[in-house]
Enzyme design. Structure first.
Site, PDB file in Angstrom:
ATOM      1  N   ASP A 216     -12.056  10.377  -2.479  1.00 11.65           N
ATOM      2  CA  ASP A 216     -12.196  10.953  -3.913  1.00 11.65           C
ATOM      3  C   ASP A 216     -12.157  12.396  -3.670  1.00 11.65           C
ATOM      4  OD1 ASP A 216     -13.103  11.065  -6.474  1.00 11.65           O
ATOM      5  OD2 ASP A 216     -13.859   8.956  -6.343  1.00 11.65           O
ATOM      6  N   HIS A 239      -8.566  13.494  -3.710  1.00 15.45           N
ATOM      7  CA  HIS A 239      -8.557  13.626  -5.228  1.00 15.45           C
ATOM      8  C   HIS A 239      -8.146  15.017  -5.345  1.00 15.45           C
ATOM      9  CE1 HIS A 239      -9.444   9.272  -6.517  1.00 15.45           C
ATOM     10  NE2 HIS A 239      -8.649   9.190  -5.387  1.00 15.45           N
TER      11      HIS A 239
END
Ligand SMILES: *[C@@H]1O[C@H](CO)[C@@H](O)[C@H](O)[C@H]1NC(C)=O
Ligand SMILES: *[C@@H]1O[C@H](CO)[C@@H](O)[C@H](O)[C@H]1NC(C)=O
Ligand SMILES: *[C@@H]1O[C@H](CO)[C@@H](O)[C@H](O)[C@H]1NC(C)=O
Length: 398
Positions: A216, A239
């Site tokens: 993430d 991310h």
């Protein structure tokens, strides 16, 4: 040098010793031995160090250890406390053994706290990821994060590795002047919600020379993040570096003063991103965001402001976000984009972005300069930068 001498000293003396002005608390003295469970030993050593007269160093020597969740709380009488670990410490894989703790290792209300050493903190996430239902269930139960640093002042986290957290790796809350130096954060690329470092309600956070590779966000800034510096960070997979998402709640605090420089972001979904929710009550401002000297390698959305952030379509994108974004600079951003629209500036129709600068943004997609998709933003362009294309009907694109 000092640490080595000290470690050696502890090894030889095998008990509590004072070196100069630092008192050393070896967890072995408290029953914390390699291949054993050190939960109680660490808690006891912390109590002794925290109530001690001298600055204290809790020492964990090289070796494998198991440890349950611990809360290490101040304020302390000692002027400073360090935990120095060269050990590999594993959390329980079974989530029932985490007792619903928000974080595995919680350090709270301490001035001059240091976590150092070449130790590894292994959250054993792969044993628990199947319990994460957050992609299907909005009210999902949160799994335990590796670290919670809350209400710390003048503190340093350096050299350690956070591995395979069950949830976020590090949560920083209510801290003043905290630095992360030369740390490593790793989790599988497909692991859920394993953000690297999440910052909220803190002033003066510096993250330097750090490698983050997770499933993430590498670094995310929540509301109330002020004066944050991210420098020399390599990010990916994951991310990217994110501000937000914010705007969902009424009582959020503004975010201002972020500098991200000399970073490399590779094989991530996003590069540098600011995201806010539409159709939500939050009205804070996000201002003075500076992104400079960033190398992107195969990043799907290298530069993105998204004020219509709405995962799983839980919201009405027609009602604009009320979060005000201003003074954002993207300077010397280069490398490769995974999409043709390498720059996205989708601002709010209610409160358009103010003073967004693109300066030498050279991003290529299949060998050609990317295009910019813009709405409610009129970026000021200096040097080379992709031209704005109108993103949608009625959008005030430049
Ligand atoms: C940290 O600093 C804040 C603001 O100066 C202060 O209110 C708080 O008591 C300090 N906390 C500790 C643990 O020293
Ligand atoms: C940039 O960051 C890298 C680590 O990613 C570091 O090795 C290098 O020294 C930094 N360069 C500058 C000019 O700060
Ligand atoms: C590019 O990044 C994506 C993730 O966004 C990854 O799946 C893909 O393997 C990467 N391609 C290369 C050539 O590294």
């Amino acid at each position: 040098m000092k640490i080595i001498t000290c470690a050696l000293f502890v090894f030889l003396a095998s008990s509590i010793v004072v070196t100069g002005q630092k008192k050393v608390y070896d967890i072995a003295t408290y029953g914390g031995l390699p291949n054993g469970d050190i939960t109680q030993a660490l808690i006891k050593a912390w109590k002794a160090a925290c109530t001690g007269r001298y600055p204290g160093r809790i020492f964990i020597k090289k070796g494998k250890y198991r440890m349950g969740d611990v809360q290490l709380k101040g304020p302390c009488k000692a002027r400073s406390i360090e935990i120095y670990s060269d050990g590999t410490i594993e959390a329980p894989g079974d989530i029932a053994l985490m007792h619903g703790a928000p974080q595995w290792i919680r350090v709270e209300y301490v001035n001059h706290f240091t976590l150092a050493g070449h130790g590894i903190f292994d959250g054993r996430g792969p044993a628990a990821y199947h319990h994460n239902t957050c992609s299907k269930n909005v009210n999902c139960k949160m799994l335990t994060m590796n670290f919670g640093f809350s209400f710390l002042n003048n503190s340093v986290i350096r050299d350690v590795t956070s591995k395979d957290s069950k949830n976020f790796h590090v949560n920083v809350l209510g801290c003043n002047n905290i630095a992360f130096k030369n740390i490593k954060i790793t989790a599988p690329e497909d692991s859920p919600n394993t953000d690297g470092i999440h910052i909220g309600r803190s002033n003066g956070v510096r993250i330097r020379n750090t490698q983050i590779a997770t499933g993430d966000d590498c670094i995310s800034l929540g509301d109330g993040s002020v004066n944050v510096l991210v420098e020399g960070v390599t990010c990916g997979p994951g991310h990217g570096i994110s501000v937000g998402s914010v705007g969902k709640f009424k009582h959020e605090e503004p975010i201002h003063g972020l500098t991200v420089k000399n970073c490399t972001i590779s094989n991530t979904m996003n590069g540098v991103r600011i995201k806010t929710w539409p159709a939500e009550p939050g009205t804070i401002s996000i201002t003075k965001m500076h992104f400079e000297n960033i190398l992107m390698k195969n990043v799907s959305n290298p530069v993105i402001i998204d004020q219509e952030y709405c995962p799983w379509n839980q919201c009405n994108k027609k009602i604009p976000s009320k979060v005000r974004i201003s003074d954002v600079t993207f300077k010397n951003i280069r490398g490769t984009s995974g999409t043709k629209e390498g720059v996205t500036l989708i601002c709010s129709a209610g409160v358009p972005c103010q003073n967004v600068k693109l300066s030498n943004v050279k991003l290529t997609y299949r060998g050609k300069q990317v295009v910019a998709k813009c709405a409610n933003a009129m970026p000021i362009v200096k040097g080379i930068a992709p031209a704005c294309q109108r993103a949608r009907r009625g959008a005030a694109a430049a």
